[in-house]
Write a protein that holds these residues in place. Structure first.
Motif, PDB file in Angstrom:
ATOM      1  N   ARG A  99       0.879  -1.179  -0.014  1.00  0.00           N
ATOM      2  CA  ARG A  99      -0.064  -0.078  -0.179  1.00  0.00           C
ATOM      3  C   ARG A  99       0.876   1.330  -0.107  1.00  0.00           C
ATOM      4  O   ARG A  99       0.699   2.270   0.732  1.00  0.00           O
ATOM      5  CB  ARG A  99      -0.844  -0.055   1.190  1.00  0.00           C
ATOM      6  N   ARG A 100       1.588   1.305  -0.927  1.00  0.00           N
ATOM      7  CA  ARG A 100       2.615   2.474  -0.894  1.00  0.00           C
ATOM      8  C   ARG A 100       2.736   3.206  -2.071  1.00  0.00           C
ATOM      9  O   ARG A 100       2.065   2.732  -3.140  1.00  0.00           O
ATOM     10  CB  ARG A 100       4.102   1.864  -0.874  1.00  0.00           C
ATOM     11  N   CYS A 101       3.193   4.453  -2.126  1.00  0.00           N
ATOM     12  CA  CYS A 101       3.434   5.511  -3.228  1.00  0.00           C
ATOM     13  C   CYS A 101       4.664   5.335  -3.572  1.00  0.00           C
ATOM     14  O   CYS A 101       5.556   5.491  -2.713  1.00  0.00           O
ATOM     15  CB  CYS A 101       2.992   6.874  -2.851  1.00  0.00           C
ATOM     16  N   THR A 114      -6.591   7.063  -2.205  1.00  0.00           N
ATOM     17  CA  THR A 114      -6.645   6.412  -1.063  1.00  0.00           C
ATOM     18  C   THR A 114      -8.317   6.431  -0.524  1.00  0.00           C
ATOM     19  O   THR A 114      -8.456   5.401  -0.228  1.00  0.00           O
ATOM     20  CB  THR A 114      -5.750   7.263   0.096  1.00  0.00           C
ATOM     21  N   ASN A 150      -4.897   0.754  -3.766  1.00  0.00           N
ATOM     22  CA  ASN A 150      -3.677   0.287  -2.783  1.00  0.00           C
ATOM     23  C   ASN A 150      -2.228   0.616  -3.061  1.00  0.00           C
ATOM     24  O   ASN A 150      -1.390   0.434  -2.448  1.00  0.00           O
ATOM     25  CB  ASN A 150      -4.153  -1.035  -2.463  1.00  0.00           C
ATOM     26  N   ASN A 151      -2.342   1.587  -4.063  1.00  0.00           N
ATOM     27  CA  ASN A 151      -0.775   2.000  -4.694  1.00  0.00           C
ATOM     28  C   ASN A 151      -0.939   3.285  -5.366  1.00  0.00           C
ATOM     29  O   ASN A 151      -2.005   3.478  -6.164  1.00  0.00           O
ATOM     30  CB  ASN A 151       0.057   0.629  -5.297  1.00  0.00           C
ATOM     31  N   GLN A 197      -0.059   7.703   2.205  1.00  0.00           N
ATOM     32  CA  GLN A 197       0.534   6.337   1.793  1.00  0.00           C
ATOM     33  C   GLN A 197       2.201   6.504   2.290  1.00  0.00           C
ATOM     34  O   GLN A 197       2.588   7.668   2.328  1.00  0.00           O
ATOM     35  CB  GLN A 197       0.395   5.780   0.530  1.00  0.00           C
TER      36      GLN A 197
END
Length: 329
Positions: A161-163, A209, A214-215, A242
């Motif tokens: 769940r990152r950027c 978000t 999730n990304n 994120q």
């Protein structure tokens, strides 16, 4: 013409080897001997010449980089260096030169032409920033390499769940960043041609978000700033929900195995360059225009800004990619 030379200069690009192979075999079909120049313009000054034939270039179309090697040569930007290089060509009975490279390399080719020596250029640069051709040798392979890597990054981004901020090449052109943003489904393209609107970028990320994405992936062209600098600006612009991570793709973008497109483009451009020299053309570059090979005058194309394709800008906007506002020229 009985003998010509070929060199690669500046940054390497996948497809240079297929281009050298095409130049060699096409020249031999005209009964013209071919000499390879090692190490770009520095090789002209140092007389690093080697004969090329069908056997030497056999199979080279499937290799990355340039087997003739390349460098940047400050000495060749001087009139004294240019005259020395031309004198060495003439000393070895070489009657014409084909230069494969980007803007700086083609500027060197123009200087050679102005000194009265026959020269033809070919655009070899992954940035696709050369005016007068739709595509440069190596662009397609670089795009495919970036796409593959970003797809991998998106997999881990989604898992955590990152950027991710991904820095790609593009010193003065956002072509790679824009096109790969479209093809990878990335959310933001930071490119030199458009001014960054950090508020809109932050809102774009917040919107994703809130809508359970999730990304997120932001593609940054190095000509705007480094990926690290952009990441710090992003963190300072507002609370990002994120976790933000950075990946700098670096020179791996240059190292892909040439795609079919780049092998064919190198072959077509190399054959046209030989034909041009043999028939007395000089001071020109082989370009692809409307899918066809054309000769473009170096005096007319160098120093001109190549715009990003208007349809790509429209597509990116309609797909919801954020890339800012136009920079007024």
């Amino acid at each position: 013409m009985k003998r010509l030379a070929v060199l690669t200069s500046g940054g390497d690009s996948p497809g240079m080897n297929p281009a050298i192979r095409s130049v060699t075999r096409s020249a031999l079909s005209f009964g013209v001997e071919v000499v390879g120049v090692y190490n770009g313009y520095q090789g002209l000054i140092d007389e690093e010449f080697t004969p090329l034939d069908s056997l030497i270039v056999s199979g080279k179309n499937r290799y990355s980089g340039t087997f003739l090697q390349t460098s940047r040569c400050p000495e060749f930007t001087t009139e004294e260096g240019q005259k020395k290089g031309i004198a060495n060509l003439r000393k070895h009975g070489i009657e014409g030169l084909i230069v494969i490279g980007g803007d700086g390399s083609l500027t060197g080719a123009r200087a050679i032409h102005r000194h009265g020596y026959p020269v033809v250029g070919m655009p070899g640069t992954i940035d696709n920033d050369i005016y007068g051709t739709e595509m440069g040798i190596g662009v397609d392979t670089a795009l495919n390499t970036i796409i593959t890597l970003v797809d991998m990054i998106k997999a881990t981004a989604a898992s955590h769940r990152r950027c991710f901020v991904v820095e790609v090449m593009g010193r003065s052109s956002g072509y790679l960043a824009l096109m790969t943003s479209i093809s990878t489904g990335s959310q933001v393209a930071v490119i030199p041609e458009y001014r960054v609107n950090m508020d809109r970028i932050v809102e774009n990320l917040h919107h994703r978000t809130r809508n359970k994405h999730n990304n997120s992936v932001i593609i940054v062209a190095e000509g705007v700033c480094s990926g690290g600098e952009f990441m710090e600006r992003l963190r300072g612009a507002g609370k990002i929900e994120q976790e933000v991570r950075l990946t700098v793709l670096g020179h791996v973008q240059r190292g892909g195995i040439p795609t079919h497109f780049d092998r064919l483009l190198g072959a077509r451009m190399g054959e046209m360059a030989v034909q041009a020299l043999v028939h007395g053309e000089t001071g020109v570059m082989v370009g692809q225009v409307a899918g066809k090979m054309q000769l473009r005058n170096l005096e007319e194309i160098l120093g001109r800004k190549k715009e990003l394709p208007a349809d790509a800008i429209r597509v990116a906007r309609n797909l919801g990619i954020e890339f800012g506002d136009p920079v007024e020229m």
